[in-house]
Design an enzyme around this catalytic site. Structure first.
Site, mmCIF file in Angstrom:
data_model
loop_
_atom_site.group_PDB
_atom_site.id
_atom_site.type_symbol
_atom_site.label_atom_id
_atom_site.label_comp_id
_atom_site.label_asym_id
_atom_site.label_seq_id
_atom_site.Cartn_x
_atom_site.Cartn_y
_atom_site.Cartn_z
ATOM 1 N N ALA A 232 0.862 -1.194 0.000
ATOM 2 C CA ALA A 232 0.000 0.000 0.000
ATOM 3 C C ALA A 232 0.890 1.232 0.000
ATOM 4 O O ALA A 232 2.089 1.144 0.260
ATOM 5 C CB ALA A 232 -0.885 0.001 1.243
ATOM 6 N N LYS A 233 0.317 2.359 -0.299
ATOM 7 C CA LYS A 233 1.020 3.634 -0.164
ATOM 8 C C LYS A 233 -0.037 4.708 -0.030
ATOM 9 O O LYS A 233 -1.138 4.577 -0.556
ATOM 10 C CB LYS A 233 1.876 3.886 -1.407
ATOM 11 C CG LYS A 233 2.947 4.932 -1.217
ATOM 12 C CD LYS A 233 4.046 4.458 -0.293
ATOM 13 C CE LYS A 233 5.408 4.696 -0.819
ATOM 14 N NZ LYS A 233 6.457 3.994 -0.120
#
Ligand code: NAD
Length: 435
Positions: A125-126
């Protein structure tokens, strides 16, 4: 700085457009190209590959804060969750004016590959907020972080999605986020973020870990190509968290570090630099050249005839313009995406071994995993254990990548992506498609 040059993870070695253009790819283009390229080497279900080209979910939130002068300003925040087949989403939160949805998606995908190559039980994720944190006071950054935590509270958590510091955020940001989350949940939940200060469950050795993993991988690749560390010369671009820690460890282990640099230029000494005597970016920002007798440019550093070159400053520094000039035999990527896709091909043609970022600098996320384990168990590990376990994880990842490198006619980068994708595909295969 353009967005493309800031994105950092913008290199690839496969076919099509980016190899013909001098414009670096976006993080999303890179992540997708690397996925397709690795998939070409593997016999995996095409539906899984198609699925992995897209994020599972992208959350976009509005983050209003009251400025110190009483006015209200509204920012946009994102959390892109790419894939969680192997475990909770994991990845940084950045505060930067050019944060976009697509950038978060691309960098989130790239975290999926990084966690998988390290065999960590996490997906990728980011996230971040489109804001210039330097224009905010500390109190404003705190209000921004607490409000952002509230807006994404439902989609993060120690078993869902675990943010960490990234560009423009730091351990203090993580402490605010953890506090905001914990207050709303009604229980102290240190495992919701990593990269926290040790006082609230942060791990010893976390800050040093990416540089340490670069040094460990450098040692392993030297061994593989029969370089004795005691007779090996090293040049390191960037003397910050990654570069200084890698340079100092390699220096301690007997290598001759002949050049180090910061944004102002490089210190060069063919006899070897006493790396402990030069302050890192953290200790005294941009001070390398002020301690140097012999100063050369960053371009000259990259072209030095050394055994190992470690670009550890920023993305897209080895390009089609200077790839021919790279004289090192081995390149170990400390920064994210220091080699553009075209340069990567050019180096491969010349048999320069390029050890990819997703393996070399993965010490950070690996010690984040250790931090998460310590938080869940409510028991801190001594530094020695952190470093021993990091070494063991790096060696295991290295062995897995080396096995693919040796059994197929591919680059080290291809080998790392093949390891990552086959692990992700195996997990998708086993779990099947819901419903
Ligand atoms: P940092 O801010 O601590 O240090 C960066 C260093 O690079 C400084 O010495 C700076 O002077 C130098 N630098 C900046 N611009 C330069 C330029 N144009 N030419 C030469 N040197 C320049 O940063 P860091 O945390 O060490 O990160 C470096 C790279 O490693 C980035 O690509 C980052 O994304 C990546 N990385 C960092 C971590 C981490 O946890 N710190 C983990 C994985 C990857």
């Amino acid at each position: 700085m353009t967005m493309a040059s800031r994105i950092e993870s913008t290199r690839d070695e496969s076919e099509e457009t980016a190899t013909e253009s001098s414009e670096p790819e976006s993080a999303l283009e890179t992540a997708r190209r690397q996925l397709s390229h690795a998939a070409d080497h593997l016999d995996i279900d095409q539906h899984i590959v198609e699925r992995l080209k897209f994020p599972q979910k992208v959350h976009e939130v509005t983050v209003p804060i009251e400025r110190d002068d009483g006015t209200v300003e509204v920012f946009t925040g994102y959390r892109a969750q790419h894939d969680s087949v192997r475990g909770p989403f994991k990845g940084g939160l950045r505060y930067h004016p050019e944060v976009t949805r697509d950038e978060c998606v691309g960098l989130g995908m790239w975290m999926t590959w990084k966690c998988a190559v390290m065999n960590l039980p996490f997906g990728g994720a980011k996230g971040g907020i489109a804001v210039n944190p330097k224009e905010l006071s500390s109190a404003e950054r705190e209000r921004l972080t607490r409000r952002f935590a509230q807006e994404i509270r439902d989609v993060i958590g120690p078993n869902r999605d675990i943010p960490a510091p990234d560009m423009g955020t730091d351990p203090q940001t993580m402490a605010w986020l953890m506090d905001a989350y914990s207050m709303q949940e009604g229980e102290t939940t240190p495992g919701v973020v990593t990269g926290k200060p040790p006082a609230v469950g942060g791990s010893k050795g976390r800050e040093e870990a990416p540089g340490r993993s670069v040094a460990i991988i450098t040692q392993l690749v030297c061994e593989y190509y029969d370089y004795q560390l005691g007779e090996t010369t090293v040049a390191v671009q960037g003397y910050g968290s990654v570069g200084a820690n890698a340079a100092r460890l390699l220096d301690d282990w007997g290598a001759t570090v002949v050049a180090i640099s910061d944004v102002n230029g490089a210190m060069y000494d063919p006899e070897g630099i006493d790396t402990a005597s030069v302050p890192s970016h953290d200790e005294e920002p941009e001070a390398v050249t002020t301690y140097a007798d012999d100063v050369i440019s960053n371009d000259e550093l990259l072209a030095l005839d050394v055994d190992v070159l470690i670009p550890a400053a920023l993305g897209n520094v080895i390009t089609e313009e200077n790839a021919e000039a790279i004289a090192a035999d081995l390149v170990v990527e400390g920064a994210n995406g220091p080699t553009t896709s075209t340069a990567d091909l050019m180096l491969a043609e010349r048999d320069v071994a390029v050890i990819p970022d997703i393996l070399a600098n993965a010490g950070g996320v690996t010690v984040s995993y250790f931090e998460w384990l310590q938080d869940i168990n409510r028991r801190a590990w001594p530094l020695e254990r952190v470093n021993d376990e990091l070494e063991a994880e790096m060696q295991a990842a290295w062995r897995a990548v080396r096995a693919e490198f040796e059994s197929r006619d591919v680059t080290w980068r291809d080998a790392a992506y093949i390891v990552a994708l086959s692990r992700i595909a195996d997990a998708h295969e086993a779990r099947g498609l819901w419903p």
